[in-house]
Design a protein around this motif. Structure first.
Motif, PDB file in Angstrom:
ATOM      1  N   ASP A  76      23.922 -19.151 -36.925  1.00  0.00           N
ATOM      2  CA  ASP A  76      24.471 -19.907 -37.750  1.00  0.00           C
ATOM      3  C   ASP A  76      25.610 -20.359 -37.015  1.00  0.00           C
ATOM      4  O   ASP A  76      26.132 -19.536 -35.522  1.00  0.00           O
ATOM      5  CB  ASP A  76      24.230 -20.153 -38.749  1.00  0.00           C
ATOM      6  N   LYS A  77      26.701 -21.842 -37.362  1.00  0.00           N
ATOM      7  CA  LYS A  77      27.684 -22.160 -36.564  1.00  0.00           C
ATOM      8  C   LYS A  77      29.277 -20.611 -36.929  1.00  0.00           C
ATOM      9  O   LYS A  77      29.509 -20.551 -36.313  1.00  0.00           O
ATOM     10  CB  LYS A  77      28.328 -23.113 -37.376  1.00  0.00           C
ATOM     11  N   ASN A  78      28.462 -19.912 -38.006  1.00  0.00           N
ATOM     12  CA  ASN A  78      29.485 -18.274 -37.640  1.00  0.00           C
ATOM     13  C   ASN A  78      29.363 -17.283 -36.702  1.00  0.00           C
ATOM     14  O   ASN A  78      29.361 -16.159 -38.287  1.00  0.00           O
ATOM     15  CB  ASN A  78      29.868 -18.230 -39.205  1.00  0.00           C
ATOM     16  N   LEU A  79      27.924 -17.878 -36.506  1.00  0.00           N
ATOM     17  CA  LEU A  79      27.202 -16.706 -35.678  1.00  0.00           C
ATOM     18  C   LEU A  79      26.399 -15.479 -36.989  1.00  0.00           C
ATOM     19  O   LEU A  79      26.181 -14.105 -36.836  1.00  0.00           O
ATOM     20  CB  LEU A  79      28.093 -15.104 -34.782  1.00  0.00           C
ATOM     21  N   ASN A  80      26.240 -15.461 -37.925  1.00  0.00           N
ATOM     22  CA  ASN A  80      26.197 -15.209 -38.846  1.00  0.00           C
ATOM     23  C   ASN A  80      23.738 -14.922 -38.705  1.00  0.00           C
ATOM     24  O   ASN A  80      23.252 -15.574 -38.233  1.00  0.00           O
ATOM     25  CB  ASN A  80      25.492 -15.878 -39.950  1.00  0.00           C
TER      26      ASN A  80
END
Length: 557
Positions: free
Chosen positions: A344-348
């Motif tokens: 995702d956008k937070n690299l999760n």
């Protein structure tokens, strides 16, 4: 047409028939003017159409029933294929069979139309006051490409004459709705807690599946970015008409993922089943897949530092621990790989693509199943024997963990060079006590050596050839987070690896022999999803049969 008799469109034979398979010709359908058959919802392709005729109304004696001529035209897919067809003349007499064969192409409308039409020739009403229009005994249709057949009983046969046109249109809609309703019934039977979208909504969101919105391509089909009217960004996975992943896998994915909610599993918003479209609507993952981040071109690749790689690896492990141990439904994913981990956008990290997932009931020691997955990520016991447990996912995770450390895919091929096996390289470096050489050069020296060594050793432990040695995913999480010491690797995976190579050698030899005899085609896949239904050696074993091994084995044999 106005002969005063009851309007019947089936005639029965009254005399003994002597041809092969006489039961096929005991009854026939006929019409005064026009008779049309439809086969609906077919796959595109070429079909072999066999039309079976026998004149069972006329006799060969000197009574009035021996008089009369039946002449009509035959159309397939709207084209005239036989003009002025006379059954008696073609068969060489009454009560004799004649089979006419044609090739028909089925295209975008997925419908096959066969029409018999009286064009005004032959006998009309005298002397028998009978029906002298077209007559047909049986029809068979076979797909020329895969050999599957459609019997007459499975076809929708409709007499089209006058008022029957409206009825025929109704049948078309009914058959296509029936196919759609079957899928809807499958979905309702799963008691899905997921939303539904109309095709109109999806087309508006993706600008009618515009190529500029395409963000991915896989064995399942294409993936498009979309924007709903409420501002929600979505990812739409479109089932390919050529996909080997069929309707059951589509339903399976919805059933599995809609029942699961976890921070490290991709969220399903809903689905669309309309016409021939099968669509899944997911949350949009801004940073695409882990595979693209690690192995993709520079313009797509993300600069993943060590803390971020550590975070991603732990996240994947937590997602799998939830599937295996914490969820009410115990799930074996079967296709864990970097491509199926989205960021995702937070690299999760979030695990995706549950089309091959299997429900692992607690009472089962294992699941014996058809092998399906991706070359290079499959556990030996599963690839060779179809013996499936959650330890198959653990093996795949071990491979992915090594990929995260090294920044290299497990299996890669270069022109005029031997293939590269990441797992084999890691084992060799372990023997040389040089495991840090595995670290991605892009990290330089900016990494925690202790954490790196933990992740490498966890990867090797998980990818052990013996399923009994592999830890549970909850234990893996504890090891990666430093709460539990990684146990020493107690067995050598290369031993089992050699056994697998030996088994693969035998299959390779069989494949070569069969190819020489022309009994089967060679089909070696080096990338992407494959199933054990394939006959090639490389498709049946996830181990590289390298040139050195082939040379040594050839000398021994």
């Amino acid at each position: 047409m106005d002969n005063g008799d009851d309007d019947t469109y089936i005639v029965s034979n009254s005399s003994r028939l002597s041809m092969t398979n006489p039961k096929l010709y005991m009854n026939a359908r006929l019409s005064p003017i026009s008779l049309t058959y439809y086969a609906f919802c077919l796959r595109n392709g070429n079909y072999k159409v066999n039309l079976h005729f026998a004149e069972i109304m006329f006799t060969d004696d000197k009574t009035y029933r021996s008089l009369g001529r039946r002449i009509f035209d035959i159309y397939i897919q709207g084209e005239l294929v036989l003009k002025d067809f006379n059954i008696v003349k073609e068969a060489g007499g009454v009560g004799k069979a004649v089979i006419k064969t044609f090739t028909a192409a089925v295209n975008n409308n997925n419908t096959l139309e066969i029409r018999f039409y009286w064009a005004g020739k032959g006998t009309t009403d005298i002397p028998n006051k009978g029906v002298y229009g077209p007559l047909i005994s049986a029809i068979s249709v076979v797909n020329s490409e895969n050999g599957t057949g459609i019997s007459l009983g499975a076809m929708v046969g409709i007499v089209v004459a006058g008022a029957f046109v409206i009825f025929a249109i109704g049948i078309v809609g009914w058959k296509c709705r029936e196919q759609k309703n079957k899928m809807e019934q499958d979905l309702k039977g799963l008691n899905l807690q997921t939303g539904t979208f109309t095709l109109r909504q999806i087309k508006a969101a993706t600008n009618n599946f515009d190529a500029s919105n395409k963000i991915g391509e896989g064995g399942f089909g294409s993936v498009y970015k979309g924007l709903l009217s409420d501002g929600t960004i979505i990812a739409v996975k479109q089932l390919s008409s050529k996909s080997k992943q069929g309707n059951r896998e589509f339903v399976n994915e919805i059933g599995m993922i809609s029942a699961l909610q976890h921070p490290h599993l991709v969220k399903l918003y809903g689905c669309c089943i309309e016409g021939n479209q099968l669509l899944l609507v997911y949350e949009y993952m801004e940073n695409n897949s882990l595979a693209r981040a690690l192995f993709g071109p520079e313009e797509y690749g993300l600069k993943l530092d060590w803390p971020m790689r550590q975070k991603i690896c732990v996240g994947i492990a937590r997602g799998l621990a939830f599937l295996h141990e914490e969820s009410t439904l115990k799930i074996v994913h079967r296709d864990i790989k970097a491509t199926n981990v989205l960021l995702d956008k937070n690299l999760n990290p979030k695990i995706s693509d549950f089309g091959l997932a299997k429900l692992d009931e607690e009472d089962n020691t294992h699941i014996s199943t058809r092998v399906a997955g991706t070359y290079g990520y499959m556990a030996p016991e599963y690839a060779l024997r179809g013996y499936l447990t959650d330890k198959a996912d653990v093996y795949s995770f071990g491979v992915v963990a090594l990929e995260i450390v090294s920044g290299r895919t497990n299996t890669s091929y270069r022109a005029k060079e031997e293939s590269f096996q990441l797992l084999d390289w890691a084992l060799l470096l372990k023997e040389k006590e040089s495991l840090l050489e595995l670290v991605d050069p892009r990290l330089g020296s900016n990494y925690n050596k202790e954490e790196v060594m933990v992740m490498i050793n966890v990867g090797l432990l998980c990818a052990n050839a013996s399923a009994a040695v592999r830890p549970t995913m909850s234990a893996v999480v504890s090891m990666l987070e430093g709460d539990v010491v990684v146990p020493r690797l107690v067995s050598d995976p290369s031993v089992s690896n050699n056994e697998m190579k030996e088994a693969m050698w035998q299959k390779y030899q069989q494949s070569k022999q069969q190819n020489r005899s022309g009994s089967q085609k060679e089909s070696i896949s080096t990338d992407g999803p494959w199933t054990a239904s394939s006959n090639s050696a490389a498709d049946l074993y996830p181990v590289n049969l390298d040139s050195d091994y082939l040379e040594k084995r050839s000398l021994r044999s």
